[in-house]
Design a protein around this motif. Structure first.
Motif, PDB file in Angstrom:
ATOM      1  N   PHE A   1     -72.183  34.609 -33.094  1.00 36.26           N
ATOM      2  CA  PHE A   1     -71.367  34.430 -31.903  1.00 36.26           C
ATOM      3  C   PHE A   1     -71.118  32.889 -31.527  1.00 36.26           C
ATOM      4  O   PHE A   1     -70.109  32.408 -31.305  1.00 36.26           O
ATOM      5  CB  PHE A   1     -71.743  35.271 -31.029  1.00 36.26           C
ATOM      6  CG  PHE A   1     -70.929  35.201 -29.664  1.00 36.26           C
ATOM      7  CD1 PHE A   1     -69.585  35.890 -29.683  1.00 36.26           C
ATOM      8  CD2 PHE A   1     -70.979  34.473 -28.552  1.00 36.26           C
ATOM      9  CE1 PHE A   1     -68.764  35.655 -28.489  1.00 36.26           C
ATOM     10  CE2 PHE A   1     -70.442  34.334 -27.470  1.00 36.26           C
ATOM     11  CZ  PHE A   1     -69.080  34.913 -27.383  1.00 36.26           C
ATOM     12  N   ALA A   2     -72.269  32.212 -31.534  1.00 39.06           N
ATOM     13  CA  ALA A   2     -72.404  30.905 -31.339  1.00 39.06           C
ATOM     14  C   ALA A   2     -71.643  30.138 -32.115  1.00 39.06           C
ATOM     15  O   ALA A   2     -70.646  29.230 -31.871  1.00 39.06           O
ATOM     16  CB  ALA A   2     -73.895  30.414 -31.105  1.00 39.06           C
ATOM     17  N   ALA A   3     -71.534  30.421 -33.449  1.00 41.74           N
ATOM     18  CA  ALA A   3     -70.706  29.704 -34.560  1.00 41.74           C
ATOM     19  C   ALA A   3     -69.399  29.652 -34.154  1.00 41.74           C
ATOM     20  O   ALA A   3     -68.583  28.833 -34.212  1.00 41.74           O
ATOM     21  CB  ALA A   3     -71.026  30.095 -35.700  1.00 41.74           C
ATOM     22  N   LYS A   4     -68.845  31.104 -33.773  1.00 43.10           N
ATOM     23  CA  LYS A   4     -67.537  31.303 -33.468  1.00 43.10           C
ATOM     24  C   LYS A   4     -67.220  30.780 -32.156  1.00 43.10           C
ATOM     25  O   LYS A   4     -65.908  30.112 -32.169  1.00 43.10           O
ATOM     26  CB  LYS A   4     -67.381  32.819 -33.279  1.00 43.10           C
ATOM     27  CG  LYS A   4     -65.971  33.222 -33.076  1.00 43.10           C
ATOM     28  CD  LYS A   4     -65.726  34.756 -32.684  1.00 43.10           C
ATOM     29  CE  LYS A   4     -65.736  35.289 -31.222  1.00 43.10           C
ATOM     30  NZ  LYS A   4     -64.961  34.493 -30.270  1.00 43.10           N
ATOM     31  N   GLU A   5     -67.780  30.460 -31.421  1.00 49.52           N
ATOM     32  CA  GLU A   5     -67.388  29.733 -29.984  1.00 49.52           C
ATOM     33  C   GLU A   5     -67.354  28.203 -30.430  1.00 49.52           C
ATOM     34  O   GLU A   5     -66.604  27.547 -29.556  1.00 49.52           O
ATOM     35  CB  GLU A   5     -68.551  30.099 -28.791  1.00 49.52           C
ATOM     36  CG  GLU A   5     -68.494  31.710 -28.301  1.00 49.52           C
ATOM     37  CD  GLU A   5     -67.217  31.792 -27.634  1.00 49.52           C
ATOM     38  OE1 GLU A   5     -66.953  31.228 -26.750  1.00 49.52           O
ATOM     39  OE2 GLU A   5     -66.687  32.813 -28.088  1.00 49.52           O
ATOM     40  N   ALA A   6     -68.326  27.766 -31.261  1.00 47.66           N
ATOM     41  CA  ALA A   6     -68.053  26.450 -31.375  1.00 47.66           C
ATOM     42  C   ALA A   6     -67.022  26.079 -32.065  1.00 47.66           C
ATOM     43  O   ALA A   6     -66.459  25.025 -31.833  1.00 47.66           O
ATOM     44  CB  ALA A   6     -69.603  25.866 -32.418  1.00 47.66           C
ATOM     45  N   ALA A   7     -66.706  26.794 -33.249  1.00 43.69           N
ATOM     46  CA  ALA A   7     -65.170  26.903 -33.668  1.00 43.69           C
ATOM     47  C   ALA A   7     -64.020  27.012 -32.979  1.00 43.69           C
ATOM     48  O   ALA A   7     -62.997  26.143 -33.001  1.00 43.69           O
ATOM     49  CB  ALA A   7     -65.302  27.873 -34.983  1.00 43.69           C
ATOM     50  N   ASP A   8     -64.343  27.769 -31.838  1.00 40.33           N
ATOM     51  CA  ASP A   8     -63.158  27.851 -30.978  1.00 40.33           C
ATOM     52  C   ASP A   8     -62.919  26.733 -30.109  1.00 40.33           C
ATOM     53  O   ASP A   8     -61.705  26.335 -30.055  1.00 40.33           O
ATOM     54  CB  ASP A   8     -63.556  29.275 -30.006  1.00 40.33           C
ATOM     55  CG  ASP A   8     -62.375  29.491 -29.056  1.00 40.33           C
ATOM     56  OD1 ASP A   8     -61.680  28.705 -28.617  1.00 40.33           O
ATOM     57  OD2 ASP A   8     -62.589  30.609 -28.457  1.00 40.33           O
TER      58      ASP A   8
ATOM     59  N   ILE B   1     -58.835  24.983 -37.196  1.00 46.06           N
ATOM     60  CA  ILE B   1     -58.285  26.553 -37.328  1.00 46.06           C
ATOM     61  C   ILE B   1     -59.103  27.195 -38.471  1.00 46.06           C
ATOM     62  O   ILE B   1     -59.274  28.198 -38.422  1.00 46.06           O
ATOM     63  CB  ILE B   1     -56.689  26.380 -37.380  1.00 46.06           C
ATOM     64  CG1 ILE B   1     -56.423  26.073 -35.820  1.00 46.06           C
ATOM     65  CG2 ILE B   1     -56.263  27.888 -37.638  1.00 46.06           C
ATOM     66  CD1 ILE B   1     -54.615  25.945 -35.809  1.00 46.06           C
ATOM     67  N   ALA B   2     -59.035  26.759 -39.560  1.00 45.08           N
ATOM     68  CA  ALA B   2     -59.592  27.246 -40.671  1.00 45.08           C
ATOM     69  C   ALA B   2     -60.980  27.687 -40.573  1.00 45.08           C
ATOM     70  O   ALA B   2     -61.655  28.675 -40.801  1.00 45.08           O
ATOM     71  CB  ALA B   2     -59.607  26.386 -41.927  1.00 45.08           C
ATOM     72  N   ALA B   3     -61.784  26.741 -39.783  1.00 45.88           N
ATOM     73  CA  ALA B   3     -63.212  27.086 -39.519  1.00 45.88           C
ATOM     74  C   ALA B   3     -63.248  28.069 -38.516  1.00 45.88           C
ATOM     75  O   ALA B   3     -64.359  28.879 -38.779  1.00 45.88           O
ATOM     76  CB  ALA B   3     -63.825  25.490 -39.081  1.00 45.88           C
ATOM     77  N   TYR B   4     -62.524  28.203 -37.562  1.00 41.50           N
ATOM     78  CA  TYR B   4     -62.617  29.035 -36.724  1.00 41.50           C
ATOM     79  C   TYR B   4     -62.135  30.608 -37.267  1.00 41.50           C
ATOM     80  O   TYR B   4     -62.779  31.419 -36.893  1.00 41.50           O
ATOM     81  CB  TYR B   4     -61.491  28.913 -35.548  1.00 41.50           C
ATOM     82  CG  TYR B   4     -61.095  30.194 -34.596  1.00 41.50           C
ATOM     83  CD1 TYR B   4     -62.293  30.337 -33.775  1.00 41.50           C
ATOM     84  CD2 TYR B   4     -60.155  31.145 -34.693  1.00 41.50           C
ATOM     85  CE1 TYR B   4     -62.045  31.640 -32.885  1.00 41.50           C
ATOM     86  CE2 TYR B   4     -60.082  32.216 -33.827  1.00 41.50           C
ATOM     87  CZ  TYR B   4     -61.105  32.415 -32.875  1.00 41.50           C
ATOM     88  OH  TYR B   4     -60.966  33.684 -32.250  1.00 41.50           O
ATOM     89  N   HIS B   5     -61.048  30.373 -38.170  1.00 40.60           N
ATOM     90  CA  HIS B   5     -60.876  31.891 -38.791  1.00 40.60           C
ATOM     91  C   HIS B   5     -62.040  32.509 -39.743  1.00 40.60           C
ATOM     92  O   HIS B   5     -62.419  33.630 -39.753  1.00 40.60           O
ATOM     93  CB  HIS B   5     -59.631  31.654 -39.734  1.00 40.60           C
ATOM     94  CG  HIS B   5     -58.508  31.802 -38.966  1.00 40.60           C
ATOM     95  ND1 HIS B   5     -57.964  32.671 -38.176  1.00 40.60           N
ATOM     96  CD2 HIS B   5     -57.264  30.863 -38.980  1.00 40.60           C
ATOM     97  CE1 HIS B   5     -56.894  32.618 -37.622  1.00 40.60           C
ATOM     98  NE2 HIS B   5     -56.405  31.276 -38.238  1.00 40.60           N
ATOM     99  N   ALA B   6     -62.791  31.329 -40.403  1.00 40.02           N
ATOM    100  CA  ALA B   6     -64.085  31.845 -41.221  1.00 40.02           C
ATOM    101  C   ALA B   6     -65.068  32.334 -40.152  1.00 40.02           C
ATOM    102  O   ALA B   6     -65.892  33.179 -40.487  1.00 40.02           O
ATOM    103  CB  ALA B   6     -64.251  30.426 -41.646  1.00 40.02           C
TER     104      ALA B   6
END
Length: 141
Positions: free
Chosen positions: A79-86, A53-58
Motif C-alpha cells: 500500500f505504501a508503494a502504491k501511495e508513493a507511486a500515486d 504512470i507506468a510505475a503507478y500501474h505496476a
C-alpha cells in the motif's frame, strides 16, 4: 539518387569514374545517416509522467490482490508503494500536451487517483494543488 548517379556513370564513361564513385559514397553515407536518424527517432525516451504512470500501474496491480487482506507488513508495504507511486504521478511535471492528457485519463479511469485529488494532502499541501502545478509544467511546491 544512387540510380541517377549510376546512369550518369554509364553515359559518360570511365573518365569521370572517380568523381562518380565519390558521389556514390556520399549518397550512400547520406542514406545511411537518414536511416540511422529515423531509427533513433523511433526510440523516444518516455516522459517523467509516462514513467510515473507506468510505475503507478505496476504498484497498484501488485497491491490490488491484497486490498481486502488483513494488515500485514507485506500489505502495508504494498500500500505504501502504491501511495508513493500515486504521489509521484501527481507531482510529475507535464512537459507536453500528451503528458496532460495521460494524467487526465488516469484520473478519470482510476477512482483511487481521483479520490487522492479530491481529499488528500501530501507534504502539507493539498494533492490537487500539486497536481494543478504539475499540469502547468511546474515542479511540486
Amino acid at each position: 539518387m544512387i540510380d541517377v548517379i549510376c546512369d550518369y556513370q554509364f553515359e559518360h564513361g570511365e573518365a569521370k569514374a572517380q568523381i562518380i564513385d565519390s558521389l556514390l559514397w556520399v549518397a550512400r553515407d547520406l542514406a545511411d545517416g537518414i536511416v540511422a536518424s529515423l531509427d533513433r527517432s523511433d526510440a523516444v525516451e518516455p516522459s517523467a509522467v509516462e514513467v510515473a504512470i507506468a510505475a503507478y500501474h505496476a504498484a497498484e496491480a501488485a497491491w490490488r490482490p491484497h486490498e481486502l487482506s488483513d494488515e500485514t507488513p507485506r500489505t502495508k508495504a504494498l500500500f505504501a508503494a502504491k501511495e508513493a507511486a500515486d504521489n509521484a504521478v501527481m507531482i510529475a511535471p507535464c512537459r507536453s500536451l500528451e503528458d496532460v492528457r495521460a494524467k487526465a485519463r488516469l484520473c478519470f479511469s482510476d477512482e483511487n487517483v481521483m479520490d487522492s485529488l479530491q481529499k488528500r494532502t501530501w507534504a502539507n499541501e493539498r494533492v490537487l494543488t500539486q497536481f494543478l502545478c504539475s499540469i502547468l509544467g511546474e515542479d511540486a511546491r
